[in-house]
Scaffold this motif. Structure first.
Motif, PDB file in Angstrom:
ATOM      1  N   UNK A  50      -1.596   3.861  11.043  1.00 14.97           N
ATOM      2  CA  UNK A  50      -2.443   4.254   9.922  1.00 14.97           C
ATOM      3  C   UNK A  50      -1.732   4.026   8.597  1.00 14.97           C
ATOM      4  N   UNK A  51      -2.521   3.843   7.556  1.00 12.10           N
ATOM      5  CA  UNK A  51      -2.016   3.713   6.196  1.00 12.10           C
ATOM      6  C   UNK A  51      -2.592   4.863   5.381  1.00 12.10           C
ATOM      7  N   UNK A  52      -1.717   5.609   4.715  1.00 14.35           N
ATOM      8  CA  UNK A  52      -2.119   6.752   3.909  1.00 14.35           C
ATOM      9  C   UNK A  52      -1.762   6.493   2.457  1.00 14.35           C
ATOM     10  N   UNK A  53      -2.556   7.052   1.555  1.00 17.81           N
ATOM     11  CA  UNK A  53      -2.287   6.924   0.126  1.00 17.81           C
ATOM     12  C   UNK A  53      -2.047   8.305  -0.451  1.00 17.81           C
ATOM     13  N   UNK A  54      -0.981   8.447  -1.209  1.00 16.74           N
ATOM     14  CA  UNK A  54      -0.641   9.713  -1.840  1.00 16.74           C
ATOM     15  C   UNK A  54      -0.653   9.587  -3.351  1.00 16.74           C
ATOM     16  N   UNK A  55      -0.030  10.542  -4.017  1.00 17.39           N
ATOM     17  CA  UNK A  55      -0.007  10.519  -5.480  1.00 17.39           C
ATOM     18  C   UNK A  55       1.006   9.507  -6.018  1.00 17.39           C
ATOM     19  N   UNK A  56       0.824   9.152  -7.273  1.00 14.64           N
ATOM     20  CA  UNK A  56       1.802   8.345  -8.011  1.00 14.64           C
ATOM     21  C   UNK A  56       2.118   7.003  -7.365  1.00 14.64           C
ATOM     22  N   UNK A  57       1.106   6.358  -6.790  1.00 19.63           N
ATOM     23  CA  UNK A  57       1.310   5.033  -6.217  1.00 19.63           C
ATOM     24  C   UNK A  57       2.119   5.015  -4.939  1.00 19.63           C
ATOM     25  N   UNK A  58       2.195   6.145  -4.258  1.00 27.72           N
ATOM     26  CA  UNK A  58       2.931   6.207  -2.998  1.00 27.72           C
ATOM     27  C   UNK A  58       1.992   5.974  -1.818  1.00 27.72           C
ATOM     28  N   UNK A  59       2.538   5.335  -0.794  1.00 28.73           N
ATOM     29  CA  UNK A  59       1.812   5.078   0.445  1.00 28.73           C
ATOM     30  C   UNK A  59       2.688   5.515   1.612  1.00 28.73           C
ATOM     31  N   UNK A  60       2.045   5.722   2.759  1.00 24.40           N
ATOM     32  CA  UNK A  60       2.757   6.022   3.991  1.00 24.40           C
ATOM     33  C   UNK A  60       2.198   5.140   5.094  1.00 24.40           C
ATOM     34  N   UNK A  61       3.108   4.498   5.813  1.00 26.97           N
ATOM     35  CA  UNK A  61       2.774   3.811   7.053  1.00 26.97           C
ATOM     36  C   UNK A  61       3.100   4.802   8.166  1.00 26.97           C
ATOM     37  N   UNK A  62       2.097   5.167   8.948  1.00 27.73           N
ATOM     38  CA  UNK A  62       2.246   6.173   9.999  1.00 27.73           C
ATOM     39  C   UNK A  62       1.949   5.535  11.349  1.00 27.73           C
ATOM     40  N   UNK A  63       2.917   5.637  12.257  1.00 27.16           N
ATOM     41  CA  UNK A  63       2.720   5.145  13.620  1.00 27.16           C
ATOM     42  C   UNK A  63       2.906   6.312  14.578  1.00 27.16           C
ATOM     43  N   UNK A  64       1.879   6.584  15.372  1.00 30.38           N
ATOM     44  CA  UNK A  64       1.958   7.618  16.398  1.00 30.38           C
ATOM     45  C   UNK A  64       2.348   6.948  17.711  1.00 30.38           C
TER      46      UNK A  64
END
Length: 106
Positions: A50-64
């Motif tokens: 999954x790809x998540x978007x947070x504040x201030x132009x931050x992203x997270x690549x999440x692999x379960x």
């Protein structure tokens, strides 16, 4: 990639990052979809990507994954794969923070 059964998920990769200057979110989305389709979905033990978007132009690549160890093994393969390297090249290297987590309890 298996259909996610939340009871199988016991480990994950959490990769937080910002994009390099000039890389658009649309480019990131297209590249992440390709990584999911052509690489992550082919890896045994990966239950979701999954790809998540947070504040201030931050992203997270999440692999379960079915284990923390498996999440780490798959992540280590990224630097040797053309599809995943295309995504890595979009990231601001100074912003990348990758960690691995193990689920506790059931």
């Amino acid at each position: 990639m298996n259909t996610l059964d939340i009871n199988q998920f016991t480990g994950l990769e959490w990769g937080r990052f910002k994009l390099k200057n000039g890389v658009t979110e649309a480019q990131l989305l297209a590249c992440h979809a390709r990584v999911t389709r052509e690489f992550m979905s082919q890896q045994p033990g990966i239950l979701g990507h999954y790809l998540l978007k947070g504040p201030d132009g931050q992203y997270v690549d999440l692999a379960l994954a079915d284990s923390q160890n498996r999440a780490e093994q798959v992540c280590a393969m990224w630097m040797d794969n053309a599809v995943t390297l295309a995504l890595v090249e979009q990231l601001d290297p100074a912003s990348v923070d990758i960690s691995f987590w193990q689920r506790l309890g059931a």
